[in-house]
Every structure is written in structure tokens, then in C-alpha cells.
Scaffold this motif. Structure first.
Motif, mmCIF file in Angstrom:
data_model
loop_
_atom_site.group_PDB
_atom_site.id
_atom_site.type_symbol
_atom_site.label_atom_id
_atom_site.label_comp_id
_atom_site.label_asym_id
_atom_site.label_seq_id
_atom_site.Cartn_x
_atom_site.Cartn_y
_atom_site.Cartn_z
ATOM 1 N N ALA A 195 -4.438 -21.182 14.723
ATOM 2 C CA ALA A 195 -5.952 -20.671 15.282
ATOM 3 C C ALA A 195 -5.599 -20.040 16.627
ATOM 4 O O ALA A 195 -6.189 -18.895 16.941
ATOM 5 C CB ALA A 195 -6.851 -22.009 15.822
ATOM 6 N N ALA A 196 -4.521 -20.389 17.457
ATOM 7 C CA ALA A 196 -4.215 -19.618 18.722
ATOM 8 C C ALA A 196 -3.603 -18.451 18.080
ATOM 9 O O ALA A 196 -4.068 -17.491 18.855
ATOM 10 C CB ALA A 196 -3.103 -20.580 19.335
ATOM 11 N N LEU A 197 -2.929 -18.601 17.202
ATOM 12 C CA LEU A 197 -1.933 -16.881 16.788
ATOM 13 C C LEU A 197 -3.498 -16.072 16.251
ATOM 14 O O LEU A 197 -3.333 -14.923 16.593
ATOM 15 C CB LEU A 197 -1.444 -17.179 15.738
ATOM 16 C CG LEU A 197 0.177 -17.470 15.965
ATOM 17 C CD1 LEU A 197 0.927 -17.785 14.624
ATOM 18 C CD2 LEU A 197 0.798 -16.343 16.708
ATOM 19 N N ALA A 198 -4.268 -16.587 15.424
ATOM 20 C CA ALA A 198 -5.556 -15.867 15.062
ATOM 21 C C ALA A 198 -6.221 -15.151 16.227
ATOM 22 O O ALA A 198 -6.595 -13.947 16.287
ATOM 23 C CB ALA A 198 -6.273 -16.584 14.150
ATOM 24 N N ALA A 199 -6.387 -16.099 17.171
ATOM 25 C CA ALA A 199 -7.089 -15.875 18.534
ATOM 26 C C ALA A 199 -6.229 -14.589 19.203
ATOM 27 O O ALA A 199 -7.116 -13.676 19.686
ATOM 28 C CB ALA A 199 -7.469 -16.917 19.492
ATOM 29 N N MET A 200 -5.157 -14.946 19.337
ATOM 30 C CA MET A 200 -4.419 -13.768 20.228
ATOM 31 C C MET A 200 -4.477 -12.405 19.372
ATOM 32 O O MET A 200 -4.703 -11.286 20.037
ATOM 33 C CB MET A 200 -2.907 -14.267 20.058
ATOM 34 C CG MET A 200 -1.865 -13.217 20.725
ATOM 35 S SD MET A 200 -0.187 -13.588 20.441
ATOM 36 C CE MET A 200 -0.209 -15.406 20.961
ATOM 37 N N PHE A 201 -4.471 -12.498 18.050
ATOM 38 C CA PHE A 201 -4.235 -11.129 17.416
ATOM 39 C C PHE A 201 -5.777 -10.839 17.234
ATOM 40 O O PHE A 201 -5.925 -9.461 17.190
ATOM 41 C CB PHE A 201 -3.732 -11.471 15.965
ATOM 42 C CG PHE A 201 -2.047 -11.613 16.162
ATOM 43 C CD1 PHE A 201 -1.526 -10.743 16.590
ATOM 44 C CD2 PHE A 201 -1.985 -12.537 15.305
ATOM 45 C CE1 PHE A 201 -0.011 -11.027 16.787
ATOM 46 C CE2 PHE A 201 -0.249 -13.083 15.267
ATOM 47 C CZ PHE A 201 0.463 -12.355 16.190
ATOM 48 N N ARG A 202 -6.651 -11.548 17.411
ATOM 49 C CA ARG A 202 -7.992 -10.849 17.530
ATOM 50 C C ARG A 202 -8.320 -10.306 18.904
ATOM 51 O O ARG A 202 -9.104 -9.400 18.616
ATOM 52 C CB ARG A 202 -9.209 -12.149 17.053
ATOM 53 C CG ARG A 202 -10.373 -11.699 16.753
ATOM 54 C CD ARG A 202 -11.394 -12.922 16.572
ATOM 55 N NE ARG A 202 -11.004 -13.611 15.445
ATOM 56 C CZ ARG A 202 -10.404 -14.738 15.481
ATOM 57 N NH1 ARG A 202 -10.288 -15.498 16.496
ATOM 58 N NH2 ARG A 202 -10.189 -15.247 14.221
ATOM 59 N N LEU A 237 1.214 -0.180 24.719
ATOM 60 C CA LEU A 237 2.336 -0.230 23.883
ATOM 61 C C LEU A 237 3.169 -1.500 24.464
ATOM 62 O O LEU A 237 3.577 -2.185 23.608
ATOM 63 C CB LEU A 237 3.285 0.898 23.997
ATOM 64 C CG LEU A 237 2.680 2.170 23.270
ATOM 65 C CD1 LEU A 237 3.699 3.363 23.208
ATOM 66 C CD2 LEU A 237 2.483 2.007 21.736
ATOM 67 N N ARG A 238 3.284 -1.667 25.502
ATOM 68 C CA ARG A 238 3.750 -2.858 26.170
ATOM 69 C C ARG A 238 3.191 -4.055 25.775
ATOM 70 O O ARG A 238 3.575 -5.085 25.652
ATOM 71 C CB ARG A 238 4.227 -2.723 27.498
ATOM 72 C CG ARG A 238 4.677 -3.819 28.398
ATOM 73 C CD ARG A 238 6.068 -4.522 27.964
ATOM 74 N NE ARG A 238 6.857 -3.541 27.660
ATOM 75 C CZ ARG A 238 7.981 -3.710 27.295
ATOM 76 N NH1 ARG A 238 8.061 -4.690 26.547
ATOM 77 N NH2 ARG A 238 9.081 -2.848 27.055
ATOM 78 N N ASP A 239 1.777 -3.900 25.771
ATOM 79 C CA ASP A 239 1.093 -5.020 25.643
ATOM 80 C C ASP A 239 1.288 -5.439 24.276
ATOM 81 O O ASP A 239 1.098 -6.776 23.720
ATOM 82 C CB ASP A 239 -0.427 -4.850 25.792
ATOM 83 C CG ASP A 239 -0.894 -4.942 26.983
ATOM 84 O OD1 ASP A 239 -0.015 -5.230 28.281
ATOM 85 O OD2 ASP A 239 -1.642 -4.408 27.809
ATOM 86 N N ARG A 240 1.326 -4.605 23.332
ATOM 87 C CA ARG A 240 1.483 -4.944 21.904
ATOM 88 C C ARG A 240 2.940 -5.462 21.724
ATOM 89 O O ARG A 240 2.990 -6.526 20.800
ATOM 90 C CB ARG A 240 1.257 -3.485 21.170
ATOM 91 C CG ARG A 240 1.733 -3.701 19.335
ATOM 92 C CD ARG A 240 1.406 -2.543 18.806
ATOM 93 N NE ARG A 240 0.117 -1.829 18.762
ATOM 94 C CZ ARG A 240 -0.285 -0.917 18.017
ATOM 95 N NH1 ARG A 240 0.771 -0.231 17.287
ATOM 96 N NH2 ARG A 240 -1.504 -0.667 18.209
ATOM 97 N N ALA A 241 3.809 -4.973 22.207
ATOM 98 C CA ALA A 241 5.195 -5.354 22.049
ATOM 99 C C ALA A 241 5.157 -7.062 22.516
ATOM 100 O O ALA A 241 5.900 -7.863 21.933
ATOM 101 C CB ALA A 241 6.407 -4.558 22.880
ATOM 102 N N ASP A 242 4.759 -7.148 23.806
ATOM 103 C CA ASP A 242 4.428 -8.680 24.111
ATOM 104 C C ASP A 242 3.848 -9.480 23.180
ATOM 105 O O ASP A 242 4.342 -10.592 23.145
ATOM 106 C CB ASP A 242 3.858 -8.486 25.608
ATOM 107 C CG ASP A 242 4.533 -8.103 26.668
ATOM 108 O OD1 ASP A 242 5.952 -7.857 26.533
ATOM 109 O OD2 ASP A 242 4.122 -7.640 27.644
ATOM 110 N N ALA A 243 2.631 -9.063 22.830
ATOM 111 C CA ALA A 243 2.066 -9.752 21.669
ATOM 112 C C ALA A 243 2.720 -10.202 20.588
ATOM 113 O O ALA A 243 2.811 -11.473 20.163
ATOM 114 C CB ALA A 243 0.647 -9.018 21.152
ATOM 115 N N ASP A 269 5.646 -12.889 21.622
ATOM 116 C CA ASP A 269 4.735 -13.968 21.699
ATOM 117 C C ASP A 269 4.267 -14.704 20.557
ATOM 118 O O ASP A 269 4.371 -15.861 20.176
ATOM 119 C CB ASP A 269 3.593 -14.045 22.660
ATOM 120 C CG ASP A 269 3.873 -13.564 24.173
ATOM 121 O OD1 ASP A 269 5.059 -13.868 24.512
ATOM 122 O OD2 ASP A 269 3.039 -13.008 24.710
ATOM 123 N N GLY A 270 3.785 -13.714 19.587
ATOM 124 C CA GLY A 270 3.620 -14.364 18.017
ATOM 125 C C GLY A 270 4.724 -14.736 17.413
ATOM 126 O O GLY A 270 4.738 -16.116 16.832
#
Length: 527
Positions: free
Chosen positions: A18-25, A39-45, A48-49
Motif C-alpha cells: 500500500a505504501a508503494l502504491a501511494a508513493m507512485f500515485r 528527474l531527480r525526484d523520479r530517480a529518488d522515487a 526508494d521503491g
């Protein structure tokens, strides 16, 4: 099995999902970037994922450990008390086979999982807790099980406390165990084990030497691995002697590398030990095996008219040159097999040189290729023909009532609730477990022969010779086939032999009646 722990682990895995789904949502719903760098935010996500997934994988591995240990305990409670050590071994074999089939893994892998699950749930509680929490990976947990295998209970507790308990008298220094890559964690755990093991290394070596063995692993492109687990001094001496012999062959006229020469020298020694050879076999090419191997070579490939792969029993496709060499230099007998040109399945096996039981045994090898138990890799040469329905119960000695299990699974059939199901002319038997689950057996992947275009053109011609055009008339027994190099597209329902039974084939007469005489004649040569 602790049901409460299983439920808690499952709920933790669900929370992570659920936490992963919320992160990607959030990553798809947010407008703009919190840091100003999308781009940096996407790389960090992504990083983290992956970290969260690694923790989830550890939790799933812990859940599998609990379920495997729980099944083993339940199966032991259901089974009657074993009357002998042999019966206890058979019950363990049945449990391992069930787990292997459910997970679609080999019995060796399933046996390792059950042993690791037993160790983690009975002797290594800190390791299992760390795995459930996601602070170590499944690889780390397996390292801990391996290194604690020969320790007593106090030694195992000291080993895991040193790496996983921060309040231990002398905890490991530096980064936590879960932050070490598994190979470095193994090195540190092994060092601690050697320093604190209560049994001398001499005694442990004597025990480990009983597990020496040679293993065979097929690989791609007609290659395979052959490895040996030996005492260290023996392995080092073999390596040094092989290297010395390989270096002695190096010179201006030798194109092989040192690595290749080592492999050729070792293969030559193994294949020529104990038998006479002509000339110096070490300096030349590796000789063809004289050991018993089964090789299926298409006749046109054997004659050098096509490059269709041969089939090596227990391995799979090998280059046609290897098949021709095995036939020319290592074969002591031949067995003719007629196959269906539509799908490559065997139709008839020659009976002029063999008694019927031997012929059926050869047919079993062609049909099954190996032990038919799911996941078993034992080659057909190691197996025995066996009645699926016992002769005393009315079973016949026909191909549909025969299997060729290896000795291990033959024993499993007669001493446990595992039972083979029906077989067919071209289908090996499946197996039904004591729990009532059915598992299908692996089947050889027969393929129709790939004929040279000239041969196909000749077969499609109504007159002898090289035809100008193919006969496309509906009544012609061989509809036109343009050949493998043509740009013409075949219809989806193309069938080179429509609605014909094997007995109706226009060219069913065997062109090689005197097969052995043909191969031994002077006109025959392996290309």
C-alpha cells in the motif's frame, strides 16, 4: 507454525504494498516538483521503491519459511510413526517432492528450503526476526544457516547474536549485517565460526569429505559444466597437474589458449583413463566418448546433407558435427527410428536386432527422455522400465502402461502415496501426490524434420528429376512446399500430409533396410 507471526508478516507485506502504491500515485498526481528537479525526484522515487521492495522480498521469504516449516510439521503429524529410519527417510522424500512440485523447483532446492526453514524456526530466532523485519535479505539468512550448520545450539546462538544483537557482549563492529553484501557477510561469519567452533577443523574436514561428488550441469550452445567437490589438497593437485600439462603443450604451432588446453587435457585424461589409445591423445584433439551415451541424429544430418541439430540424451540439442563424430568414432550399435514427418514424433522403432522388452525400453527413452517425475533430471540411461499398473493387477506390458522412473522416484512410488497417472504412446505419465494434487510430466519437444529444399521439391514432383513447378493440385499427397529460403508465405493450415495415416504414406517404405551395412560400407563417410 506460529499463526500469529504469519498473520503479522502478511499484514506488514500488505502495508508495504500500500505504501508503494501511494508513493507512485503521488508521483503521477502531483503537479510540478517539490525540489524543482523532476528527474531527480523520479530517480529518488525509483531508488526508494527498490529499497522498499527489498524489504518486502525479505518479508515474503520469511513467510515462505513459516509455511514450509508448517507444512513439514503438519505432514509429519498426519503420517503414521515411522517404524524404521528407512521409512522416516521415505516420508521426508514424499514431503520434499510435494513442496518441489508446488513451487515448481527441483527436489534439491525444495529440500534445501525445508532444511533452512527448520533451522530458522527452531535454532535461529534472531535471524528469522531480522528477515521478517526486512533488515537482512534472504541471502543473508541463508548464509547464517550455512555457517551455523555444524555448530551446537550455543554456538549458533553466539554466531547470530554477534551479528544481529547490538546488546551482545562483543557485537560485530562497523555496518550492520544487512548492509553488507552477502559475500562479505559470509566471509565475516565464516571467520567468526572458525575462531569459535568447538570441533577441530580436522574432525570437520573428515565429515565434509564424505560429501565429495561430481556434478554435471547442461549449458547453452552444446556446452556443459562438469565440477567436482573434493578435498582441498586433491583439487589443488589436479589443478596444478592440469596446468603443467597444458603449459607443456603451448608453443608456436598451438592456437589454443591456456584455459582451453586445461579443459582439453582434463577431458582427454578422463575419457582415455584405463583404455588403450592410438598415439598421444593429450597433444591432439579430445577423443570421442567411448562411454555409453544416447545420441539421436537425423539421417540427413548424419549424411551431411543438412545442418539439423542432433539430440544428446540428458542434455538436448548439440551441433550436427558432434552427432556425426559420436556416431563415427564412439558408437558400437545403431537403432533405426522412423518419425512422423508432420511433428517429428517417433512412429516405429526397429525390432530386427532386439527382443521386444529391449525395444520397449528404447521407446521409453525416446518418449520420456528422462525420469518422468516433475523436475527430475536423471537421464534415461540411469532409469528402469516400470509398470504403471502392476502386472499382478492386470497391467499390460505396453508402452501406455510403462514408465522409466529413476530409482529414487521408483522407490517413492512403491513406499508412499505418490502414484503415476496414465501414459500414452507419446506422453509420459504425470504424478498424483498424497494430497491429491496432480502434476504433469515434462514432454520432449518434437519438431518436424527440416528437409533441404531440393528434397522437398523432389517429393512434390509428379515425375522423377528436378521439377520446374510444384504440383498444387488438391489430390496430390504432398501439397507444394516452397522450401525454407523462399519468400512465399505458407497458409496457416498448411499440412504436408493431410488426413493420412502412417500406413498410407506414399513413401512409407524404409529406404535403409540394411542400415548397419549401409553405415559400415566404404561409400559412407562422416563429413
Amino acid at each position: 507454525m506460529d499463526i500469529k507471526v504469519v498473520v503479522e508478516t502478511t499484514e506488514a507485506i500488505g502495508a508495504s504494498v500500500a505504501a508503494l502504491a501511494a508513493m507512485f500515485r503521488r508521483g503521477t498526481d502531483d503537479v510540478g516538483s517539490a525540489s524543482g528537479d523532476p528527474l531527480r525526484d523520479r530517480a529518488d522515487a525509483c531508488l526508494d521503491g527498490m529499497a522498499e521492495l527489498a524489504r518486502m522480498e525479505a518479508g515474503i521469504a520469511a513467510l515462505k519459511v513459516h509455511l514450509a516449516a508448517g507444512y513439514a510439521e503438519t505432514a509429519a503429524a498426519i503420517a503414521p510413526p515411522p517404524a524404521s529410519p528407512q521409512e522416516h527417510t521415505v516420508q521426508d522424500m514424499a514431503v520434499t517432492a510435494e513442496v518441489a512440485c508446488v513451487l515448481t523447483v527441483s527436489e534439491r532446492t525444495a529440500g534445501a528450503l525445508l532444511a533452512e526453514a527448520h533451522a530458522l524456526t527452531t535454532a535461529l530466532p534472531l535471524t528469522l526476526s531480522a528477515l521478517q523485519a526486512g533488515s537482512i535479505s534472504w541471502q543473508h539468512a541463508r548464509v547464517m544457516v550455512d555457517e551455523a550448520a555444524n555448530l551446537d545450539r550455543a554456538g549458533a546462538a553466539g554466531l547470530e547474536a554477534h551479528f544481529l544483537d547490538a546488546d551482545a557482549p562483543n557485537p560485530a563492529r562497523g555496518c550492520p549485517a544487512g548492509d553488507l553484501v552477502p559475500s562479505r557477510f559470509r566471509a565475516k561469519a565464516r571467520t567468526w565460526r572458525e575462531r569459535h567452533h568447538p570441533v577441530s577443523i580436522e574432525e570437520r574436514h573428515t565429515k565434509s569429505a564424505r560429501d565429495r561428488r561430481v556434478e554435471y550441469l547442461p549449458d547453452r550452445d552444446g556446452m556443459a559444466w562438469l565440477s567436482a567437490y573434493l578435498p582441498a589438497d586433491t583439487a589443488a593437485a589436479i589443478w596444478d597437474r592440469t596446468t603443467s600439462a597444458a603449459r607443456a603443450l603451448q608453443g608456436a604451432g598451438e592456437a589454443r589458449t591456456l584455459t582451453q588446453l586445461r579443459a582439453d587435457v582434463a577431458a582427454t585424461w578422463l575419457l582415455t583413463a584405463g583404455r588403450e589409445t592410438e598415439g598421444s591423445t593429450v597433444a591432439g584433439e579430445v577423443p570421442s566418448p567411448a562411454a555409453q551415451v544416447l545420441i539421436t541424429v537425423p539421417v540427413l544430418s548424419l549424411l551431411g546433407l543438412s545442418e539439423e541439430a542432433a539430440m544428446l540424451d540428458g542434455y538436448g540439442p548439440v551441433p550436427p558435427s558432434m552427432g556425426r563424430a559420436l556416431v563415427a568414432e564412439g558408437a558400437s550399435s545403431f537403432l533405426r527410428v522412423l518419425t512422423d514427418p508432420r511433428n517429428g514424433a517417433p512412429l516405429e522403432i526397429g525390432r530386427t536386432s532386439y527382443r521386444i522388452p529391449q525395444t520397449l525400453r528404447q521407446w521409453l527413452r525416446l518418449r520420456d527422455g528422462k525420469c518422468p517425475f516433475p523436475g527430475c533430471n536423471n537421464q534415461s540411461l540411469d532409469n528402469d522400465a516400470d509398470h504403471l499398473l502392476a502386472w499382478a493387477r492386470g497391467g499390460t506390458t505396453g508402452i501406455s502402461n510403462l514408465g522409466q522412473p529413476c530409482r529414487k522416484h521408483h522407490r517413492l512410488k512403491h513406499t508412499t502415496g505418490w502414484a503415476p497417472s496414465d501414459a500414452g504412446t507419446h506422453e509420459p505419465p504425470g504424478w498424483t501426490s498424497p494430497t491429491g494434487r496432480h502434476y504433469a510430466s515434462e514432454q520432449p519437444d518434437w519438431e518436424p524434420p527440416r528437409l533441404p529444399s531440393e528434397t522437398v521439391a523432389l517429393a512434390n514432383s509428379p515425375e522423377p528429376g528436378a521439377p520446374e513447378e510444384f504440383d498444387n493440385s488438391p489430390g496430390h499427397p504432398f501439397p507444394a512446399y516452397p522450401g525454407p529460403d523462399s519468400d512465399r508465405d505458407l497458409p496457416v493450415d498448411y499440412d504436408p500430409l493431410p488426413d493420412l495415416e502412417p500406413a498410407d504414406y506414399p513413401h512409407a517404405e524404409d529406404p535403409f533396410v540394411e542400415w548397419e551395412l549401409f553405415l559400415s560400407s566404404e561409400s559412407y563417410s562422416v563429413r
